[in-house]
Design a protein around this motif. Structure first.
Motif, PDB file in Angstrom:
ATOM      1  N   MET A 192      42.523  34.266  43.141  1.00 34.70           N
ATOM      2  CA  MET A 192      41.881  34.965  42.031  1.00 34.70           C
ATOM      3  C   MET A 192      40.394  35.148  42.295  1.00 34.70           C
ATOM      4  SD  MET A 192      41.852  33.708  38.020  1.00 34.70           S
ATOM      5  CE  MET A 192      43.644  33.601  38.006  1.00 34.70           C
ATOM      6  N   VAL A 193      39.849  36.244  41.773  1.00 34.67           N
ATOM      7  CA  VAL A 193      38.399  36.475  41.759  1.00 34.67           C
ATOM      8  C   VAL A 193      37.998  36.754  40.317  1.00 34.67           C
ATOM      9  CG1 VAL A 193      36.468  37.867  42.582  1.00 34.67           C
ATOM     10  CG2 VAL A 193      38.440  37.476  44.073  1.00 34.67           C
ATOM     11  N   ILE A 194      37.022  36.014  39.819  1.00 28.86           N
ATOM     12  CA  ILE A 194      36.436  36.300  38.512  1.00 28.86           C
ATOM     13  C   ILE A 194      35.198  37.153  38.741  1.00 28.86           C
ATOM     14  CG2 ILE A 194      35.398  35.328  36.438  1.00 28.86           C
ATOM     15  CD1 ILE A 194      38.368  34.759  36.738  1.00 28.86           C
ATOM     16  N   THR A 220      27.478  38.284  47.161  1.00 31.06           N
ATOM     17  CA  THR A 220      26.770  38.282  45.886  1.00 31.06           C
ATOM     18  C   THR A 220      27.443  39.172  44.854  1.00 31.06           C
ATOM     19  OG1 THR A 220      25.289  40.017  46.726  1.00 31.06           O
ATOM     20  CG2 THR A 220      24.539  37.734  46.938  1.00 31.06           C
ATOM     21  N   SER A 221      28.646  39.663  45.165  1.00 30.37           N
ATOM     22  CA  SER A 221      29.417  40.459  44.210  1.00 30.37           C
ATOM     23  C   SER A 221      30.900  40.223  44.465  1.00 30.37           C
ATOM     24  CB  SER A 221      29.103  41.958  44.351  1.00 30.37           C
ATOM     25  OG  SER A 221      29.655  42.463  45.557  1.00 30.37           O
ATOM     26  N   ALA A 222      31.726  40.582  43.498  1.00 26.03           N
ATOM     27  CA  ALA A 222      33.172  40.451  43.663  1.00 26.03           C
ATOM     28  C   ALA A 222      33.677  41.326  44.802  1.00 26.03           C
ATOM     29  CB  ALA A 222      33.875  40.802  42.356  1.00 26.03           C
ATOM     30  N   LEU A 245      43.035  28.738  44.562  1.00 26.63           N
ATOM     31  CA  LEU A 245      41.681  29.054  45.009  1.00 26.63           C
ATOM     32  C   LEU A 245      41.131  30.196  44.166  1.00 26.63           C
ATOM     33  CD1 LEU A 245      42.189  29.011  48.896  1.00 26.63           C
ATOM     34  CD2 LEU A 245      41.552  27.106  47.387  1.00 26.63           C
ATOM     35  N   VAL A 246      39.966  29.978  43.565  1.00 26.70           N
ATOM     36  CA  VAL A 246      39.363  30.948  42.649  1.00 26.70           C
ATOM     37  C   VAL A 246      37.928  31.211  43.072  1.00 26.70           C
ATOM     38  CG1 VAL A 246      38.659  31.408  40.276  1.00 26.70           C
ATOM     39  CG2 VAL A 246      40.810  30.191  40.726  1.00 26.70           C
ATOM     40  N   THR A 280      45.935  38.433  45.298  1.00 26.13           N
ATOM     41  CA  THR A 280      44.595  38.135  44.795  1.00 26.13           C
ATOM     42  C   THR A 280      44.377  38.912  43.503  1.00 26.13           C
ATOM     43  OG1 THR A 280      43.695  37.788  47.021  1.00 26.13           O
ATOM     44  CG2 THR A 280      42.121  38.218  45.254  1.00 26.13           C
ATOM     45  N   ARG A 281      44.319  38.189  42.390  1.00 29.92           N
ATOM     46  CA  ARG A 281      44.045  38.838  41.112  1.00 29.92           C
ATOM     47  C   ARG A 281      42.541  38.945  40.903  1.00 29.92           C
ATOM     48  NH1 ARG A 281      46.573  36.318  36.027  1.00 29.92           N
ATOM     49  NH2 ARG A 281      46.241  34.300  37.061  1.00 29.92           N
ATOM     50  N   VAL A 282      42.096  40.060  40.373  1.00 30.85           N
ATOM     51  CA  VAL A 282      40.687  40.252  40.033  1.00 30.85           C
ATOM     52  C   VAL A 282      40.585  40.438  38.531  1.00 30.85           C
ATOM     53  CG1 VAL A 282      38.600  41.585  40.454  1.00 30.85           C
ATOM     54  CG2 VAL A 282      40.308  41.368  42.255  1.00 30.85           C
ATOM     55  N   LEU A 283      39.847  39.549  37.880  1.00 32.08           N
ATOM     56  CA  LEU A 283      39.725  39.586  36.434  1.00 32.08           C
ATOM     57  C   LEU A 283      38.262  39.659  36.033  1.00 32.08           C
ATOM     58  CD1 LEU A 283      42.260  36.747  35.477  1.00 32.08           C
ATOM     59  CD2 LEU A 283      42.699  39.205  35.628  1.00 32.08           C
TER      60      LEU A 283
END
Length: 334
Positions: free
Chosen positions: A170-172, A155-157, A29-30, A7-10
């Motif tokens: 991924m998580v933006i 409500t937050s990453a 999945l993002v 899981t990438r966090v950008l």
């Protein structure tokens, strides 16, 4: 902020948006912020990507998903708008309002995302990151809340990672969501009906319409074969006209066969959910195969056993509902 491998966090930069759009285009999945809550995005046209989304969330049944698009013009490509829907879209889009509308025959949204229905739930989010991602992807994105099914909406990453780290690509990270509750859902499948209260107040919707919103009436003893047309609403889900026989070892003359894995010997009409026994592939094919076999004219569909683990639980849930005794119940506008 860090996450486990997989899981990438950008941070929400233009480069991250482009990377997320590429990920969606490859079936990934993002998770991304909207003005309501963080959504878990998948290409709405890719049935296998939608199946992976269900698996990541652990959803107990294949319920219809809200389709997010970048503009009203894009929404018109998916759904048919009546005067009420046009007025609501003009007043509240972009924003936290979802409209349930008749789908266009060639809308392209995967049957699994629609739960086999002839309606589509659609909205145009106003969050800058969500809008930029939808513009970059240039296609419809299903995006239920980015949390495990039944858990508190994120409500937050950090909330997303607490539930889904290692389960998504991924998580933006776009900071904290402003509204913090899900979108309001209004059905325009006839008389405008409030299906779920949310980020747009009922009174605001009623002012635009110039009338009171209807409220769905569902009997307390509604049978198990009833399902949602959108989050928060019970209604009749897609079920074939043909009767279903589940967990068969052989098919009978005159039946059609819905197979899974190595198919039993049968000379009649046959479709296989997944010849290789893959539950994600099976979920992606479920509704389209049921429709095709129903259209074959068979009065009965024999269904081979599907394992109950993973997505098999949701597949079996849908099959059991479709096989349940047919009871006619008034559904109002649903």
């Amino acid at each position: 902020m860090t996450a486990e491998p997989g899981t990438r966090v950008l941070k929400a930069t233009p480069e991250a948006i482009e990377a997320a759009a590429r990920c969606l285009g490859q079936g990934g999945l993002v998770a991304f912020p909207t003005e309501t809550v963080y959504g878990l995005g998948a290409d709405a046209r890719n049935g296998e990507a939608v199946a992976r989304l269900y698996a990541a969330k652990g959803r107990p049944a294949f319920n219809p998903l809200i389709v997010h698009v970048a503009s009203r013009a894009a929404a018109h490509g998916l759904a048919q708008f009546d005067a009420a829907a046009e007025a609501l879209a003009a007043a509240f889009w972009p924003g936290p309002l979802t409209l349930v509308l008749p789908k266009r025959p060639a809308c392209g949204v995967a049957d699994l995302a629609l739960a086999g229905l002839d309606s589509v739930a659609v909205r145009v989010p106003s969050h800058a990151v969500a809008h930029a991602l939808l513009e970059a992807f240039d296609g419809p994105v299903v995006a239920p809340s980015a949390n495990r099914s039944g858990h508190i909406s994120p409500t937050s990453a950090a909330h997303v990672l607490a539930d889904l780290r290692g389960r998504i690509d991924m998580v933006i990270d776009g900071g904290t969501c402003a509204v913090g509750v899900e979108s309001t859902i209004v059905s325009c499948l006839g008389e405008p009906t409030l299906l779920r209260p949310g980020g747009v107040a009922r009174e605001a919707v009623e002012r635009v319409l110039g009338r009171t919103l209807a409220v769905p009436t569902i009997a307390d003893d509604a049978p198990q074969r009833l399902e949602v047309i959108a989050p928060g609403m019970l209604a009749s889900h897609y079920a074939p006209k043909a009767r279903l026989r589940l967990n068969v070892q052989t098919a009978r003359a005159g039946e059609a066969l819905l197979a899974f894995g190595e198919a039993v010997e049968f000379s009649g009409t046959t479709l296989n959910l997944s010849p290789r026994g893959d539950l994600i592939e099976a979920a992606a094919n479920l509704f389209s195969h049921l429709r095709a076999l129903d259209a074959s004219g068979a009065k009965s569909i024999a269904v081979m056993k599907v394992p109950h683990d993973g997505l098999g639980e949701a597949i079996n849930d849908r099959l059991a509902r479709a096989a349940a005794p047919r009871t006619t119940i008034g559904q109002g506008t649903a």
